[in-house]
Design a protein around this motif. Structure first.
Motif, PDB file in Angstrom:
ATOM      1  N   ALA A  60      28.754  13.280  81.079  1.00  0.00           N
ATOM      2  CA  ALA A  60      29.099  11.881  81.207  1.00  0.00           C
ATOM      3  C   ALA A  60      28.231  10.840  81.383  1.00  0.00           C
ATOM      4  O   ALA A  60      27.222  11.183  82.457  1.00  0.00           O
ATOM      5  CB  ALA A  60      30.281  11.826  82.014  1.00  0.00           C
ATOM      6  N   ASN A  65      29.653   8.615  74.597  1.00  0.00           N
ATOM      7  CA  ASN A  65      30.247   8.342  73.191  1.00  0.00           C
ATOM      8  C   ASN A  65      29.478   8.154  71.932  1.00  0.00           C
ATOM      9  O   ASN A  65      29.865   8.649  70.777  1.00  0.00           O
ATOM     10  CB  ASN A  65      31.387   7.142  73.270  1.00  0.00           C
ATOM     11  N   THR A  85      37.582  13.229  80.890  1.00  0.00           N
ATOM     12  CA  THR A  85      36.613  13.905  81.515  1.00  0.00           C
ATOM     13  C   THR A  85      36.695  15.154  82.220  1.00  0.00           C
ATOM     14  O   THR A  85      37.842  15.289  82.790  1.00  0.00           O
ATOM     15  CB  THR A  85      35.838  12.842  82.407  1.00  0.00           C
ATOM     16  N   VAL A 115      32.090  14.791  78.782  1.00  0.00           N
ATOM     17  CA  VAL A 115      33.296  14.192  78.172  1.00  0.00           C
ATOM     18  C   VAL A 115      33.212  15.204  77.089  1.00  0.00           C
ATOM     19  O   VAL A 115      32.325  15.720  76.328  1.00  0.00           O
ATOM     20  CB  VAL A 115      32.797  12.941  77.517  1.00  0.00           C
TER      21      VAL A 115
END
Length: 124
Positions: A60, A65, A85, A115
């Motif tokens: 994370a 992303n 998460t 993630v």
């Protein structure tokens, strides 16, 4: 010795600022041409058939992303479905001193989060 320590810190900082490493677990041996765009979905698509290509996981961070999308593009995915998460545990970091200076004042637990997403390919 001090010069080597400074060089090591600089190299570590450059490495840490780079693109996060995405771990993948393939669900199929099928291969696809890379795609130019990947949709980022929060839920599974209900209006289209799809094939699950792989589960992706990345630490994370602010770039998580983007790293997932880039990996999905390489794999030829049309979309990724982002999951919640996942917390792996904690790492303890020194506060009020450094390990090389001797005993630190105290330690603080920092969670190690990742993630996860599933890369999917739409079917006709």
């Amino acid at each position: 010795m001090r010069y080597q320590l400074i060089l090591l810190i600089i190299l570590f900082s450059l490495f840490a600022c780079g693109h996060p490493t995405v771990r993948e677990m393939r669900y199929t041996s099928d291969t696809f041409e890379p795609t130019a765009t990947v949709e980022v979905l929060q839920t599974w698509p209900r209006d289209r058939k799809y094939l699950e290509i792989a589960e992706l996981e990345v630490s994370a961070s602010a770039k998580a992303n983007n790293a997932l999308v880039d990996k999905a593009k390489e794999m030829g995915a049309d979309a990724i479905v982002i999951g919640p998460t996942h917390q792996h545990g904690q790492v303890h970091v020194p506060i009020g001193g450094t390990i090389s200076d001797g005993p630190a004042g105290s330690f603080r637990g920092v969670p190690l989060n990742s993630v996860r997403a599933v890369a999917i390919k739409y079917q006709p």
